[in-house]
Design a protein around this motif. Structure first.
Motif, short mmCIF file in Angstrom:
data_model
loop_
_atom_site.label_atom_id
_atom_site.label_comp_id
_atom_site.label_asym_id
_atom_site.label_seq_id
_atom_site.Cartn_x
_atom_site.Cartn_y
_atom_site.Cartn_z
N HIS A 425 0.81 -1.22 0.00
CA HIS A 425 0.00 0.00 0.00
C HIS A 425 0.84 1.28 0.00
O HIS A 425 0.31 2.38 -0.16
N LEU A 426 2.18 1.15 0.17
CA LEU A 426 3.06 2.32 0.18
C LEU A 426 3.80 2.54 -1.14
O LEU A 426 4.39 3.60 -1.34
N ILE A 427 3.77 1.56 -2.02
CA ILE A 427 4.58 1.64 -3.24
C ILE A 427 4.17 2.81 -4.12
O ILE A 427 5.00 3.65 -4.50
N GLU A 428 2.89 2.89 -4.46
CA GLU A 428 2.45 3.98 -5.35
C GLU A 428 2.65 5.34 -4.70
O GLU A 428 3.05 6.31 -5.37
N GLU A 429 2.40 5.43 -3.40
CA GLU A 429 2.59 6.71 -2.71
C GLU A 429 4.05 7.15 -2.81
O GLU A 429 4.34 8.33 -3.03
#
Length: 446
Positions: A425-429
């Protein structure tokens, strides 16, 4: 539902609920048969199923013990996003399973483990490794397989020992594996580079170097290149092999991420080598853990004796305990079971990374491969050090590829993006923040 299946489900639920914690001994077969009012053979059928799934393990004359009652855990929350670390995520390590294999290895092979082995490696592991290599389309004889203390040892030995072509210069892709670049620079070994990009290498330039330089071998990572993340096409691999044969140059094929290959038709260069000029290297660092320090090297017959002599002068043999434990891990199916789990974890992250780069950084050159590490090429006017420091203040950890180059080769401004240690859930951010920083350069442009 059959009685043994119901008992299996009952025991499984108790293990998962923590009623039988990791390492706990289960009740005896006699006690379980009394508890469930059934025969001992029915209990054994249920226990065998749990053992096949590596949930429990047996110790002769002792009983059954719980291996692990947890599935892979999501890493604890952190407000930093680490695109710099390339080592595997600690929570994906099969440490409990492997601990069992180590204990079992010491118990079973104690006479062999506490004496010097052979420079080639533990014979039973070599036999099992041969089967594993065949799943990568690497078909070879057992006598050609060496167990090494990681791939790094194999690279070090191959770099210093004499080759049948009586040449001395090493050709390496640029950029390339940073620890190998460090080794070449530390020992002052003669080496030249050839540029590799997301599009591959210039085959005409490769032929020119083979023709004009005194090339001993060409070190390459045909698939999932480190640090670029790109792979050669089948035509490129065939062309490289043909040129190597034409100019009597050996190839060292570092296939360190073979376990993450999702295309069953993408074979290594070794698979097409009919002249024994390809040396195939396989690591277990990414699929298991770097601390195992076990690698595989498949050598041409012309190098076997020389390699064995040089290896004996370094460590006599690689860790016998690690070798025996790895043999059991491969033999009982735990490796294949773990490979599927770890591959699924990284494949999910790789897809998000790939899509995020396409959505937010499409204007920069990058790899088209779906793998857990990639890159983008930044404009020449970007001051990489300042840019990385700027993102670090925003708790985005990044790394350049300075160490991945030879000193005298032009260093592209390549930004590595590795999601081995980034939660999904942190990759795109994280990619969005990188893209935003590039749109607002502030003080990090030259």
């Amino acid at each position: 539902m059959l009685k043994y299946e119901w008992i299996y489900q009952s025991l499984l639920l108790q293990i998962q609920a923590g009623d039988f914690p990791t390492g706990t001994k289960l009740p005896s077969i006699r006690n379980l048969s009394q508890l469930y009012s059934c025969s001992k053979s029915t209990i054994l059928a249920a226990l065998n199923r749990l053992e096949e799934q590596h949930i429990i393990y047996s110790i002769p004359k002792s009983g059954y013990y719980v291996v692990e009652n947890q599935v892979f855990k999501t890493p604890s929350f952190t407000d930093s996003i680490d695109f710099a670390t390339s080592s595997p995520t600690w929570h994906a390590f099969p440490y409990k399973d492997f601990q069992h294999c180590i204990n079992k290895a010491i118990d079973t092979y104690q006479e062999d483990l506490f004496r010097y082995g052979t420079p080639k490696g533990l014979p039973i592991l070599i036999a099992e490794a041969k089967k594993l290599l065949e799943s990568y389309q690497v078909f070879t004889n057992s006598e050609q397989i060496f167990i090494t203390t990681g791939v790094q040892q194999a690279l070090s030995l191959l770099s210093i020992l004499p080759f049948p072509n009586n040449r001395s210069t090493i050709l390496v892709e640029q950029p390339s594996y940073h620890l190998y670049m460090d080794m070449l620079k530390t020992y002052g070994l003669p080496a030249v580079g050839i540029q590799r990009t997301a599009k591959g290498i210039d085959l005409n330039q490769l032929e020119q170097i083979f023709h004009e330089e005194d090339i001993k071998f060409f070190y390459t990572m045909p698939r999932f290149h480190n640090p670029l993340g790109s792979s050669y096409s089948q035509k490129e691999k065939e062309a490289i092999l043909q040129l190597a044969h034409k100019y009597n140059v050996f190839i060292i094929e570092d296939d360190y991420l073979a376990d993450f290959e999702y295309n069953s038709k993408n074979d290594p260069i070794f698979a097409e080598d009919f002249h024994e000029q390809v040396i195939y290297l396989k690591s277990f660092s990414k699929i298991m853990f770097p601390g195992l320090r076990v690698g595989l090297a498949v050598l041409p017959h012309t190098l076997i004796n020389t390699f064995q002599k040089f290896k004996m002068t370094t460590d006599i043999d690689s860790s016998m305990i690690s070798q025996a434990a790895l043999y059991l891990y491969l033999k009982n199916g735990m490796f294949e079971h773990n490979k599927t789990k770890v591959s699924n974890i990284y494949q999910a992250r790789a897809k998000i990374l790939h899509q995020s780069i396409q959505d937010h950084l499409s204007m920069y050159e990058s790899s088209s491969e779906i793998i857990m590490h990639g890159h983008i090429v930044l404009p020449k006017q970007v001051n990489m050090k300042s840019f990385i420091q700027h993102l670090h203040k925003q708790r985005i950890n990044l790394d350049s590829v300075e160490r991945n180059y030879l000193n005298d080769f032009y260093h592209e401004r390549i930004l590595k993006l590795n999601v081995s240690n980034v939660d999904e859930h942190l990759i795109e951010e994280g990619i969005k923040r990188v893209a935003s920083a590039l749109k607002n350069p502030q003080n990090y442009f030259i």
